[in-house]
Design a protein around this motif. Structure first.
Motif, PDB file in Angstrom:
ATOM      1  N   ALA A   1       0.834  -1.208   0.000  1.00 15.86           N
ATOM      2  CA  ALA A   1       0.000   0.000   0.000  1.00 15.86           C
ATOM      3  C   ALA A   1       0.867   1.256   0.000  1.00 15.86           C
ATOM      4  N   ALA A   2       1.880   1.281   0.844  1.00 18.43           N
ATOM      5  CA  ALA A   2       2.768   2.443   0.914  1.00 18.43           C
ATOM      6  C   ALA A   2       3.514   2.629  -0.398  1.00 18.43           C
ATOM      7  N   ARG A   3       4.003   1.540  -0.972  1.00 20.81           N
ATOM      8  CA  ARG A   3       4.740   1.633  -2.237  1.00 20.81           C
ATOM      9  C   ARG A   3       3.841   2.231  -3.324  1.00 20.81           C
TER      10      ARG A   3
ATOM     11  N   PRO B   1      14.256   0.614  13.542  1.00 22.01           N
ATOM     12  CA  PRO B   1      14.680  -0.618  12.853  1.00 22.01           C
ATOM     13  C   PRO B   1      14.851  -0.487  11.340  1.00 22.01           C
ATOM     14  N   HIS B   2      13.957   0.239  10.676  1.00 17.99           N
ATOM     15  CA  HIS B   2      14.077   0.357   9.222  1.00 17.99           C
ATOM     16  C   HIS B   2      15.246   1.267   8.839  1.00 17.99           C
ATOM     17  N   HIS B   3      15.549   2.231   9.700  1.00 21.69           N
ATOM     18  CA  HIS B   3      16.721   3.074   9.471  1.00 21.69           C
ATOM     19  C   HIS B   3      17.992   2.248   9.643  1.00 21.69           C
ATOM     20  N   ALA B   4      18.012   1.405  10.667  1.00 18.84           N
ATOM     21  CA  ALA B   4      19.172   0.535  10.881  1.00 18.84           C
ATOM     22  C   ALA B   4      19.379  -0.393   9.693  1.00 18.84           C
ATOM     23  N   GLU B   5      18.285  -0.880   9.124  1.00 17.02           N
ATOM     24  CA  GLU B   5      18.375  -1.747   7.945  1.00 17.02           C
ATOM     25  C   GLU B   5      18.931  -0.975   6.751  1.00 17.02           C
TER      26      GLU B   5
ATOM     27  N   VAL C   1       9.714   0.692   2.613  1.00 19.14           N
ATOM     28  CA  VAL C   1       9.430   0.450   1.197  1.00 19.14           C
ATOM     29  C   VAL C   1      10.709   0.469   0.367  1.00 19.14           C
ATOM     30  N   HIS C   2      11.531   1.500   0.558  1.00 19.25           N
ATOM     31  CA  HIS C   2      12.714   1.669  -0.293  1.00 19.25           C
ATOM     32  C   HIS C   2      13.834   0.698   0.042  1.00 19.25           C
ATOM     33  N   ASN C   3      13.897   0.228   1.275  1.00 20.55           N
ATOM     34  CA  ASN C   3      14.937  -0.751   1.618  1.00 20.55           C
ATOM     35  C   ASN C   3      14.822  -1.999   0.755  1.00 20.55           C
TER      36      ASN C   3
ATOM     37  N   TYR D   1       4.502  -1.399  12.853  1.00 27.10           N
ATOM     38  CA  TYR D   1       5.451  -1.758  11.795  1.00 27.10           C
ATOM     39  C   TYR D   1       6.335  -0.591  11.376  1.00 27.10           C
ATOM     40  N   ALA D   2       5.804   0.616  11.484  1.00 29.70           N
ATOM     41  CA  ALA D   2       6.561   1.825  11.141  1.00 29.70           C
ATOM     42  C   ALA D   2       5.973   2.979  11.941  1.00 29.70           C
ATOM     43  N   LYS D   3       6.767   3.550  12.825  1.00 28.17           N
ATOM     44  CA  LYS D   3       6.258   4.565  13.759  1.00 28.17           C
ATOM     45  C   LYS D   3       6.021   5.923  13.108  1.00 28.17           C
ATOM     46  N   THR D   4       6.691   6.174  11.993  1.00 27.38           N
ATOM     47  CA  THR D   4       6.561   7.472  11.306  1.00 27.38           C
ATOM     48  C   THR D   4       6.451   7.240   9.807  1.00 27.38           C
ATOM     49  N   LYS D   5       6.054   8.284   9.100  1.00 33.47           N
ATOM     50  CA  LYS D   5       5.998   8.182   7.639  1.00 33.47           C
ATOM     51  C   LYS D   5       7.399   7.979   7.065  1.00 33.47           C
ATOM     52  N   ALA D   6       8.386   8.588   7.692  1.00 33.59           N
ATOM     53  CA  ALA D   6       9.771   8.404   7.238  1.00 33.59           C
ATOM     54  C   ALA D   6      10.178   6.938   7.343  1.00 33.59           C
TER      55      ALA D   6
END
Length: 200
Positions: free
Chosen positions: A25-27, A127-131, A68-70, A57-62
């Motif tokens: 959905a986000a993509r 977590p997604h930033h760390a990835e 999605v981009h990872n 699953y994701a605390k912010t829009k960022a």
């Protein structure tokens, strides 16, 4: 009485299904409208989950953008690493790694620029930033492997050179001056800078 592992398996499958729906959905929304024009509520509604579930699953829009981009970045990097293995020249092999990353980050240019800025300035505890940071480290490691093919380049410090190449790539892809350029032109700009760096 059901064994615990089966219950855990079902729960994990449900979590994965929700994550897949949220990511898809986000993509779709980010690609169609751009990340700045999309709300997390819109993503939750399209994914058919509550806002509270989305934030698990994701605390912010960022973070949602990073999620999605990872996936896209990882796929592009895999393609680039495979292509680099077939290139005899060091510069060609470095660009073989970089070119698919350029392409995946410029499908929706503003989303790609925001993604790269989040990698640099975002919260590394998320977590997604760390990835995302792990993906940039993997990119640099792949470039190091290529640079080490040439003993003269390796003697100058492949790790430091790979870090500089990574910085050149990030700046070229986020620069407002390059917004009107094609993917190939951005690649040519990066190639010219890397060539100078490597003494080509």
């Amino acid at each position: 009485m059901q064994p615990a592992p089966q219950t855990l398996g079902r729960r994990e499958r449900n979590k994965q299904e929700k994550l897949d729906r949220i990511t898809a959905a986000a993509r779709e929304l980010f690609t169609q409208y751009g990340v700045d024009e999309v709300t997390t509520q819109q993503v939750a509604e399209k994914a058919d989950v509550g806002s509270g579930t989305l934030f698990l699953y994701a605390k912010t829009k960022a973070e949602l953008l990073l999620l999605v981009h990872n996936v896209k970045y990882a796929e592009a990097l895999d393609v680039g690493i495979e292509a680099a293995a077939a290139e005899a020249e060091v510069l060609d092999a470095v660009m073989a790694i970089i070119n698919p990353i350029i392409t995946c980050n410029r499908v929706q240019i503003e989303n790609g620029r925001t993604y790269l800025k989040e990698i640099v300035f975002g919260d590394p505890a998320e977590p997604h930033h760390a990835e995302a940071l792990a993906l940039t480290q993997r990119t640099e490691a792949a470039v190091v492997d290529v640079l080490n093919r040439d003993k003269k380049i390796a003697a100058r410090g492949s790790e430091k050179l790979a870090g500089i190449i990574s910085a050149v790539m990030f700046i070229s892809m986020t620069s407002a001056a390059n917004l009107g350029l094609s993917d190939a032109q951005v690649g040519d700009d990066i190639r010219a800078q890397v060539s100078v760096l490597l003494g080509g």
